[in-house]
Design an enzyme around this catalytic site. Structure first.
Site, PDB file in Angstrom:
ATOM      1  N   SER A 122       0.821  -1.210   0.000  1.00  0.00           N
ATOM      2  CA  SER A 122       0.000   0.000   0.000  1.00  0.00           C
ATOM      3  C   SER A 122       0.852   1.255   0.000  1.00  0.00           C
ATOM      4  CB  SER A 122      -0.862   0.044   1.260  1.00  0.00           C
ATOM      5  OG  SER A 122      -1.655  -1.090   1.361  1.00  0.00           O
ATOM      6  N   HIS A 143      -1.215  -2.424  -6.989  1.00  0.00           N
ATOM      7  CA  HIS A 143      -1.919  -2.106  -5.748  1.00  0.00           C
ATOM      8  C   HIS A 143      -3.430  -2.193  -5.937  1.00  0.00           C
ATOM      9  CE1 HIS A 143      -3.205   0.941  -2.517  1.00  0.00           C
ATOM     10  NE2 HIS A 143      -3.031  -0.236  -1.963  1.00  0.00           N
ATOM     11  N   GLU A 155      -3.686   0.488  -8.795  1.00  0.00           N
ATOM     12  CA  GLU A 155      -2.574   1.395  -9.095  1.00  0.00           C
ATOM     13  C   GLU A 155      -1.400   0.534  -9.563  1.00  0.00           C
ATOM     14  OE1 GLU A 155      -3.171   5.173  -6.041  1.00  0.00           O
ATOM     15  OE2 GLU A 155      -2.233   3.372  -5.260  1.00  0.00           O
ATOM     16  N   ASN A 193      -3.484   6.131  -1.171  1.00  0.00           N
ATOM     17  CA  ASN A 193      -3.140   6.007   0.253  1.00  0.00           C
ATOM     18  C   ASN A 193      -2.462   7.247   0.816  1.00  0.00           C
ATOM     19  OD1 ASN A 193      -3.983   3.719   1.781  1.00  0.00           O
ATOM     20  ND2 ASN A 193      -2.982   2.474   0.221  1.00  0.00           N
TER      21      ASN A 193
HETATM   22  P1  NAD Z   1      -3.536  -9.576   6.264  1.00  0.00           P
HETATM   23  O1  NAD Z   1      -2.896  -9.392   7.580  1.00  0.00           O
HETATM   24  O2  NAD Z   1      -5.001  -9.653   6.193  1.00  0.00           O
HETATM   25  O3  NAD Z   1      -2.951 -10.890   5.559  1.00  0.00           O
HETATM   26  C1  NAD Z   1      -1.579 -11.144   5.432  1.00  0.00           C
HETATM   27  C2  NAD Z   1      -1.400 -12.625   5.130  1.00  0.00           C
HETATM   28  O4  NAD Z   1      -0.019 -12.842   4.863  1.00  0.00           O
HETATM   29  C3  NAD Z   1      -1.806 -13.528   6.285  1.00  0.00           C
HETATM   30  O5  NAD Z   1      -2.610 -14.587   5.800  1.00  0.00           O
HETATM   31  C4  NAD Z   1      -0.471 -14.058   6.812  1.00  0.00           C
HETATM   32  O6  NAD Z   1      -0.598 -15.384   7.274  1.00  0.00           O
HETATM   33  C5  NAD Z   1       0.398 -13.987   5.572  1.00  0.00           C
HETATM   34  N1  NAD Z   1       1.818 -13.781   5.835  1.00  0.00           N
HETATM   35  C6  NAD Z   1       2.366 -12.917   6.712  1.00  0.00           C
HETATM   36  N2  NAD Z   1       3.710 -12.980   6.613  1.00  0.00           N
HETATM   37  C7  NAD Z   1       3.990 -13.887   5.663  1.00  0.00           C
HETATM   38  C8  NAD Z   1       5.206 -14.382   5.103  1.00  0.00           C
HETATM   39  N3  NAD Z   1       6.390 -13.929   5.512  1.00  0.00           N
HETATM   40  N4  NAD Z   1       5.130 -15.316   4.121  1.00  0.00           N
HETATM   41  C9  NAD Z   1       3.906 -15.772   3.700  1.00  0.00           C
HETATM   42  N5  NAD Z   1       2.748 -15.345   4.182  1.00  0.00           N
HETATM   43  C10 NAD Z   1       2.789 -14.403   5.163  1.00  0.00           C
HETATM   44  O7  NAD Z   1      -2.960  -8.391   5.351  1.00  0.00           O
HETATM   45  P2  NAD Z   1      -3.680  -7.683   4.112  1.00  0.00           P
HETATM   46  O8  NAD Z   1      -4.573  -6.634   4.630  1.00  0.00           O
HETATM   47  O9  NAD Z   1      -4.169  -8.715   3.188  1.00  0.00           O
HETATM   48  O10 NAD Z   1      -2.443  -6.909   3.470  1.00  0.00           O
HETATM   49  C11 NAD Z   1      -1.519  -7.567   2.643  1.00  0.00           C
HETATM   50  C12 NAD Z   1      -0.790  -6.542   1.786  1.00  0.00           C
HETATM   51  O11 NAD Z   1      -1.750  -5.882   0.958  1.00  0.00           O
HETATM   52  C13 NAD Z   1      -0.080  -5.457   2.586  1.00  0.00           C
HETATM   53  O12 NAD Z   1       1.094  -5.093   1.912  1.00  0.00           O
HETATM   54  C14 NAD Z   1      -1.100  -4.316   2.577  1.00  0.00           C
HETATM   55  O13 NAD Z   1      -0.525  -3.058   2.747  1.00  0.00           O
HETATM   56  C15 NAD Z   1      -1.669  -4.472   1.187  1.00  0.00           C
HETATM   57  N6  NAD Z   1      -3.014  -3.906   1.012  1.00  0.00           N
HETATM   58  C16 NAD Z   1      -3.963  -4.052   1.967  1.00  0.00           C
HETATM   59  C17 NAD Z   1      -5.222  -3.509   1.776  1.00  0.00           C
HETATM   60  C18 NAD Z   1      -6.305  -3.665   2.803  1.00  0.00           C
HETATM   61  O14 NAD Z   1      -7.326  -2.972   2.708  1.00  0.00           O
HETATM   62  N7  NAD Z   1      -6.174  -4.556   3.776  1.00  0.00           N
HETATM   63  C19 NAD Z   1      -5.521  -2.825   0.574  1.00  0.00           C
HETATM   64  C20 NAD Z   1      -4.527  -2.727  -0.406  1.00  0.00           C
HETATM   65  C21 NAD Z   1      -3.270  -3.258  -0.184  1.00  0.00           C
END
Ligand code: NAD
Length: 291
Positions: A122, A143, A155, A193
């Site tokens: 993000s 993104h 993005e 963001n």
């Molecule tokens: P989340 O915490 O919901 O999920 C993360 C997942 O990654 C979990 O299932 C965890 O078990 C796994 N994980 C953690 N470390 C790991 C590793 N080293 N190897 C393999 N798996 C691993 O997080 P999220 O909200 O899905 O966010 C994930 C990414 O997407 C982040 O970079 C976040 O900034 C980005 N993002 C999130 C959103 C949102 O609204 N949540 C929107 C856009 C982008």
């Protein structure tokens, strides 16, 4: 990698975003290998995919046959080497630079040189994430927005050393996924963001000062035309993820005070109140995953 020949996509991280990105890719006809280092992610991802495919069948958006075919193209794995056949890998693990870079280095030892590696970060600089790669030209930001199988915008961010071919391939792929790609510069938080930081932070400041309640802020912002209030949106995003993004943008802008995190964010993260995914954040939810 040419888009026309792409059949297989790897996804790293099966949380809020990874599972939804998997659903989007499956429905667009791709074979998906989803890697997560935590075993609990398997049950969660499978339940999420089944529920959403069932919902699409009930709404007559897809047939039962295409839902079954989509599900049959999905593999969950805890073994990173299973991603070897992927022509594109989209990373969606926690919003921290070091674990992401460790994963990318490991991936480079597994996938062919032609495989594109995209990050769903993000906020973290694509150029900085690519710094540890032997082939930074195949690394790019992709993104998605939450929920990724619903929200159209993606993005697309080129780092300093990303090749123009990688940008072109990812832009075309977004279209095949039914998304709307928008090229964004590699600045902290990219476009959405960066601008949205203040939506969350001012909301937290006014409630901390006693100027309004959480509910009041959300109701009024919705009445003013925003689709979701800041607190319900933070709960959907994940309070932990939102906090990590805030920290990341603040650090990358050399701790500029206007981007400084709010204390209440850390308090909720420390308490494990991470929003919808944990069943409680600024609001309480019936079930932990409610999308
Ligand atoms: P989340 O915490 O919901 O999920 C993360 C997942 O990654 C979990 O299932 C965890 O078990 C796994 N994980 C953690 N470390 C790991 C590793 N080293 N190897 C393999 N798996 C691993 O997080 P999220 O909200 O899905 O966010 C994930 C990414 O997407 C982040 O970079 C976040 O900034 C980005 N993002 C999130 C959103 C949102 O609204 N949540 C929107 C856009 C982008």
């Amino acid at each position: 990698m040419n888009n026309d020949t792409m059949t297989t996509i790897g996804i790293c991280g099966g949380g809020t975003m990874g599972a939804g990105i998997a659903l989007n890719c499956l429905q667009a006809g791709y074979t998906v290998f989803l890697y997560d280092s935590f075993a609990q992610a398997q049950e969660r991802c499978i339940a999420f995919l089944q529920q959403n495919l069932d919902k699409a069948v009930k709404k007559k958006l897809i047939t039962q046959e295409s839902a079954d075919a989509a599900f049959s193209r999905f593999t969950f794995t805890q073994t990173l080497t299973d991603l070897k056949p992927c022509e594109l890998v989209i990373e969606a693990i926690i919003e921290e630079q070091a674990p992401k870079q460790t994963l990318f280095s490991a991936l480079e030892d597994i996938v062919p040189q032609s495989t594109l590696i995209a990050s769903n970060t993000s906020s973290i600089s694509i150029t900085a994430l690519a710094a540890s790669l032997r082939h930074p030209e195949r690394f790019i930001g992709m993104h998605f927005f939450n929920p990724p199988h619903v929200m159209k915008l993606v993005e697309v961010i080129a780092g300093k050393r990303t090749s123009p071919e990688a940008v072109l391939t990812v832009v075309e792929l977004c279209k095949k996924l039914g998304r709307t790609p928008a090229i964004a510069k590699d600045v902290p938080g990219f476009i959405v963001n960066r601008v949205a930081r203040n939506y969350y932070l001012e909301a937290m400041r006014i409630t901390s000062e006693g100027g309004a309640s959480v509910e009041q802020v959300d109701v009024l912002m919705r009445s003013a035309g925003f689709k979701m209030g800041p607190f319900e949106l933070v709960d959907l995003i994940g309070v932990d993820t939102n906090y990590a993004v805030t920290l990341s943008v603040w650090e990358q802008y050399f701790r500029e005070p206007r981007f400084a995190p709010a204390l209440v964010q850390k308090e909720y993260v420390d308490a494990g109140l991470h929003g919808r995914k944990t069943g409680e954040g600024f609001y309480k939810y019936d079930k932990p995953i409610d999308k």
